[in-house]
Design a protein around this motif. Structure first.
Motif, PDB file in Angstrom:
ATOM      1  N   TRP A   1       4.149 -28.996 -27.242  1.00 41.64           N
ATOM      2  CA  TRP A   1       4.783 -28.900 -25.921  1.00 41.64           C
ATOM      3  C   TRP A   1       5.074 -27.441 -25.561  1.00 41.64           C
ATOM      4  O   TRP A   1       4.927 -27.034 -24.400  1.00 41.64           O
ATOM      5  N   ILE A   2       5.490 -26.642 -26.560  1.00 41.37           N
ATOM      6  CA  ILE A   2       5.728 -25.223 -26.311  1.00 41.37           C
ATOM      7  C   ILE A   2       4.432 -24.540 -25.895  1.00 41.37           C
ATOM      8  O   ILE A   2       4.419 -23.694 -24.993  1.00 41.37           O
ATOM      9  N   MET A   3       3.334 -24.921 -26.531  1.00 41.40           N
ATOM     10  CA  MET A   3       2.040 -24.346 -26.180  1.00 41.40           C
ATOM     11  C   MET A   3       1.690 -24.644 -24.726  1.00 41.40           C
ATOM     12  O   MET A   3       1.254 -23.754 -23.982  1.00 41.40           O
ATOM     13  N   PHE A   4       1.907 -25.878 -24.298  1.00 42.21           N
ATOM     14  CA  PHE A   4       1.616 -26.234 -22.906  1.00 42.21           C
ATOM     15  C   PHE A   4       2.550 -25.506 -21.938  1.00 42.21           C
ATOM     16  O   PHE A   4       2.124 -25.042 -20.869  1.00 42.21           O
ATOM     17  N   ILE A   5       3.834 -25.383 -22.303  1.00 44.19           N
ATOM     18  CA  ILE A   5       4.789 -24.665 -21.448  1.00 44.19           C
ATOM     19  C   ILE A   5       4.392 -23.204 -21.307  1.00 44.19           C
ATOM     20  O   ILE A   5       4.388 -22.638 -20.202  1.00 44.19           O
ATOM     21  N   PHE A   6       4.021 -22.579 -22.434  1.00 48.22           N
ATOM     22  CA  PHE A   6       3.578 -21.188 -22.379  1.00 48.22           C
ATOM     23  C   PHE A   6       2.288 -21.061 -21.561  1.00 48.22           C
ATOM     24  O   PHE A   6       2.062 -20.039 -20.909  1.00 48.22           O
ATOM     25  N   GLY A   7       1.436 -22.089 -21.622  1.00 46.49           N
ATOM     26  CA  GLY A   7       0.218 -22.066 -20.827  1.00 46.49           C
ATOM     27  C   GLY A   7       0.514 -22.037 -19.339  1.00 46.49           C
ATOM     28  O   GLY A   7      -0.103 -21.274 -18.581  1.00 46.49           O
ATOM     29  N   ILE A   8       1.477 -22.854 -18.919  1.00 45.14           N
ATOM     30  CA  ILE A   8       1.866 -22.873 -17.503  1.00 45.14           C
ATOM     31  C   ILE A   8       2.519 -21.546 -17.104  1.00 45.14           C
ATOM     32  O   ILE A   8       2.225 -20.982 -16.040  1.00 45.14           O
ATOM     33  N   ILE A   9       3.399 -21.030 -17.991  1.00 44.82           N
ATOM     34  CA  ILE A   9       4.037 -19.734 -17.713  1.00 44.82           C
ATOM     35  C   ILE A   9       2.976 -18.636 -17.627  1.00 44.82           C
ATOM     36  O   ILE A   9       3.022 -17.765 -16.746  1.00 44.82           O
ATOM     37  N   GLY A  10       1.998 -18.672 -18.550  1.00 44.08           N
ATOM     38  CA  GLY A  10       0.933 -17.672 -18.526  1.00 44.08           C
ATOM     39  C   GLY A  10       0.102 -17.754 -17.259  1.00 44.08           C
ATOM     40  O   GLY A  10      -0.300 -16.721 -16.706  1.00 44.08           O
ATOM     41  N   TYR A  11      -0.141 -18.973 -16.783  1.00 41.77           N
ATOM     42  CA  TYR A  11      -0.926 -19.151 -15.557  1.00 41.77           C
ATOM     43  C   TYR A  11      -0.167 -18.590 -14.349  1.00 41.77           C
ATOM     44  O   TYR A  11      -0.735 -17.856 -13.531  1.00 41.77           O
ATOM     45  N   VAL A  12       1.136 -18.910 -14.258  1.00 44.23           N
ATOM     46  CA  VAL A  12       1.950 -18.427 -13.132  1.00 44.23           C
ATOM     47  C   VAL A  12       2.116 -16.913 -13.209  1.00 44.23           C
ATOM     48  O   VAL A  12       1.998 -16.210 -12.198  1.00 44.23           O
ATOM     49  N   SER A  13       2.387 -16.388 -14.427  1.00 42.03           N
ATOM     50  CA  SER A  13       2.577 -14.942 -14.573  1.00 42.03           C
ATOM     51  C   SER A  13       1.290 -14.179 -14.256  1.00 42.03           C
ATOM     52  O   SER A  13       1.333 -13.064 -13.750  1.00 42.03           O
ATOM     53  N   GLY A  14       0.137 -14.787 -14.556  1.00 44.87           N
ATOM     54  CA  GLY A  14      -1.125 -14.158 -14.197  1.00 44.87           C
ATOM     55  C   GLY A  14      -1.271 -14.017 -12.696  1.00 44.87           C
ATOM     56  O   GLY A  14      -1.792 -13.004 -12.210  1.00 44.87           O
TER      57      GLY A  14
ATOM     58  N   LEU B   1       0.046 -17.604 -28.798  1.00 49.53           N
ATOM     59  CA  LEU B   1      -1.262 -17.040 -28.463  1.00 49.53           C
ATOM     60  C   LEU B   1      -2.119 -18.038 -27.702  1.00 49.53           C
ATOM     61  O   LEU B   1      -2.740 -17.707 -26.686  1.00 49.53           O
ATOM     62  N   ILE B   2      -2.169 -19.267 -28.212  1.00 47.32           N
ATOM     63  CA  ILE B   2      -2.963 -20.303 -27.546  1.00 47.32           C
ATOM     64  C   ILE B   2      -2.433 -20.555 -26.141  1.00 47.32           C
ATOM     65  O   ILE B   2      -3.193 -20.664 -25.174  1.00 47.32           O
ATOM     66  N   GLY B   3      -1.100 -20.624 -26.035  1.00 47.73           N
ATOM     67  CA  GLY B   3      -0.497 -20.902 -24.740  1.00 47.73           C
ATOM     68  C   GLY B   3      -0.742 -19.807 -23.721  1.00 47.73           C
ATOM     69  O   GLY B   3      -1.125 -20.081 -22.580  1.00 47.73           O
ATOM     70  N   PHE B   4      -0.538 -18.567 -24.117  1.00 43.66           N
ATOM     71  CA  PHE B   4      -0.618 -17.461 -23.162  1.00 43.66           C
ATOM     72  C   PHE B   4      -2.048 -17.005 -22.876  1.00 43.66           C
ATOM     73  O   PHE B   4      -2.301 -16.433 -21.811  1.00 43.66           O
ATOM     74  N   PHE B   5      -2.974 -17.218 -23.798  1.00 47.90           N
ATOM     75  CA  PHE B   5      -4.327 -16.702 -23.602  1.00 47.90           C
ATOM     76  C   PHE B   5      -5.328 -17.788 -23.198  1.00 47.90           C
ATOM     77  O   PHE B   5      -6.109 -17.596 -22.280  1.00 47.90           O
ATOM     78  N   CYS B   6      -5.320 -18.903 -23.910  1.00 48.86           N
ATOM     79  CA  CYS B   6      -6.360 -19.909 -23.693  1.00 48.86           C
ATOM     80  C   CYS B   6      -6.036 -20.848 -22.533  1.00 48.86           C
ATOM     81  O   CYS B   6      -6.868 -21.073 -21.659  1.00 48.86           O
ATOM     82  N   MET B   7      -4.840 -21.412 -22.522  1.00 52.89           N
ATOM     83  CA  MET B   7      -4.496 -22.420 -21.520  1.00 52.89           C
ATOM     84  C   MET B   7      -4.565 -21.915 -20.086  1.00 52.89           C
ATOM     85  O   MET B   7      -5.070 -22.622 -19.207  1.00 52.89           O
ATOM     86  N   PRO B   8      -4.091 -20.685 -19.769  1.00 52.97           N
ATOM     87  CA  PRO B   8      -4.225 -20.230 -18.374  1.00 52.97           C
ATOM     88  C   PRO B   8      -5.666 -20.164 -17.906  1.00 52.97           C
ATOM     89  O   PRO B   8      -5.959 -20.434 -16.732  1.00 52.97           O
TER      90      PRO B   8
END
Length: 508
Positions: A416-429, A208-215
């Motif tokens: 690290w998974i949170m940061f990876i999901f954040g980058i994926i969430g940013y690119v997918s957005g 949740l943190i990775g996909f919603f907050c980090m992007p």
């Protein structure tokens, strides 16, 4: 029953008990608001403090924690697009867009009022209809959980604002992510790639943190170097409270439907608030006259999510208090507290220990009222947080996300998974993939997998898997809901085209 309820209410307002209830509500809001700290964690940490209290005072404090946490998770969801708990995922869909428009206070007040309404209605159901609903909850087996998961996945067709195909692809990615780790049934190790830490699976809060907050931080604050976290500054005022309350109570159908969904999902053991809030949000959008407003910042979306989320809490206590079956992880902690005080769930809980039981139930009711007061008045203060310049706020948010991701399992890999999901969430957005279907697949994947596998194993003993999966009363109802949910977008598309053709033919 009325006499016991009044006696329980009197116990709640004993000064010492009322103070511990206020303390519980405050701690619950705190645990719900901090990413990585959940209602379950708050209850588990504070249960030992109840050993020295009377059973009534101890359970009243736990009631305050439970109800407070159900509201607290909405605060970061609305302000910084980070659900405090998985149950607040749907709150981010409209809560954060409200903040971006300078209406964070409107979202916070709507969350407080809807949370209180959902909790009050579910508590009334708990008092009046607990025994028959508990019997229904026993009817939920593997087939029902499988179809409940499938029904949840059909929500993707509503959540996919752009392309439905992209939405279902994102949902499939989420289901693949849910398979990481050790299988609950067979014990197989899957998709861990040599990391023993992944055998426990991917933590939902981390995703949740990775996909919603980090992007949001990567795109808006760091990428665009925006001075403020939101596009418009928030200007809170007390008049907003009355405006939001008046607006919500003009929509009794929205609140009643959302609270009803939360209560129903709550008494299905193990379903949880994340499913309740998602289904409620989907139904609110489906039946609204202006569904296009959802996802762009409307208090209706926040109210639908939070009413169901908070109604789930008392709903999950129905099978707990009557049958000893906890309907959610926090309810399991409360079960432990009951047992430690020598109280066994069941008929004797409402006869031999009726005074303590109804003190606990009325504590839930009074806590809901306290949440309305604290949440509404506190919105004036809470909403000012995002007016802090982003050069100060963004590092603080990143620090909290790292701390929350690490604190769940004391595992650096989760960070690290949170940061990876954040980058994926940013690119997918950027590619127009919304993160909601991914997270929905991650949540519902275990329901679908376990329900299907257990149904296949049990079906062999009763004459066939297909018969076991389909020909059961609750399963049949859920299958009809799945078909209805899948066909509804097609119907709305046909209706909009038909209306356009009618308008074109009648135009001069």
């Amino acid at each position: 029953m009325l006499d016991f309820a009044l006696q329980g209410l009197w116990q709640v307002f004993i000064p010492a008990n009322f103070l511990v209830l206020c303390f519980g509500v405050f701690m619950g809001i705190l645990f719900g608001a901090l990413p990585g700290l959940t209602a379950t964690m708050g209850l588990a940490l504070l249960v030992p403090f109840t050993f020295t209290m009377s059973p009534s005072a101890g359970l009243i404090m736990l009631a305050g924690i439970y109800v407070g946490a159900m509201y607290g998770d909405a605060i970061p969801a609305i302000l910084i697009n980070t659900p405090g708990t998985p149950a607040a995922i749907a709150t981010t869909f409209d809560g954060f867009p409200l903040s971006q428009k300078g209406m964070a206070q409107h979202g916070l007040v709507a969350a407080a009022v809807a949370s209180a309404f959902g909790s009050l209605l579910a508590n009334l159901v708990l008092i009046v209809a607990a025994p028959p609903l508990a019997i229904v909850s026993l009817k939920f087996g593997p087939p029902e959980y499988f179809w409940l998961g499938i029904f949840g996945l059909t929500i993707i067709s509503t959540l996919s604002s752009g392309s439905v195909i992209k939405g279902f692809l994102a949902g499939a990615v989420g289901m693949i992510l849910s398979a990481v780790g050790m299988s609950d049934i067979g014990g197989d190790i899957r998709l861990t790639y040599g990391f023993p830490e992944l055998q426990g699976g991917i933590e939902l809060i981390v995703a949740l943190i990775g996909f919603f907050c980090m992007p949001e931080i990567l795109g808006s604050v760091i990428g665009q170097r925006r001075a403020a976290y939101t596009e418009k500054a928030v200007k809170p005022r007390l008049g907003v409270i009355w405006e939001v309350v008046r607006d919500l109570f003009r929509r009794p159908g929205l609140l009643l439907r959302s609270a009803g969904i939360g209560t129903i999902v709550g008494f299905a053991p193990g379903a949880g608030g994340n499913i309740a809030s998602m289904v409620s949000y989907n139904e609110a959008r489906r039946w609204d006259k202006h569904p296009e407003a959802f996802g762009k910042g409307t208090i209706k979306g926040v109210a639908a999510s939070e009413a169901a989320n908070s109604a789930m809490a008392p709903g999950s206590l129905i099978p707990l208090l009557t049958l000893g079956i906890p309907g959610s992880p926090p309810a399991a902690v409360i079960l432990g507290a009951l047992m430690l005080h020598g109280m066994r769930p069941g008929a004797e809980l409402f006869s031999q220990y009726a005074d303590v039981t109804f003190a606990f139930i009325m504590g839930l009711l009074v806590a809901a009222c306290l949440v309305t007061i604290i949440g509404s008045l506190g919105s004036v203060v809470f909403s000012r947080i995002i007016n802090i310049p982003s050069r100060y706020l963004a590092p603080a948010i990143i620090f909290m996300t790292v701390l929350g991701s690490y604190a769940i399992r004391n595992n650096m890999l989760d960070v690290w998974i949170m940061f990876i999901f954040g980058i994926i969430g940013y690119v997918s957005g950027k590619l127009k993939f919304h993160p909601a279907p991914i997270v929905l697949g991650l949540i519902l994947g275990p329901f679908v997998e376990e329900g299907l596998v257990q149904s296949m194993l049990a079906g062999k003993a009763v004459g066939g898997t297909f018969q076991y999966l389909v020909f059961r009363p609750i399963s049949g109802l859920l299958i009809l809901l799945c078909v209805f949910s899948l066909l509804w977008p097609l119907y709305t598309l046909w209706r909009s085209k038909h209306e356009k053709q009618t308008d074109a033919s009648t135009a001069p």
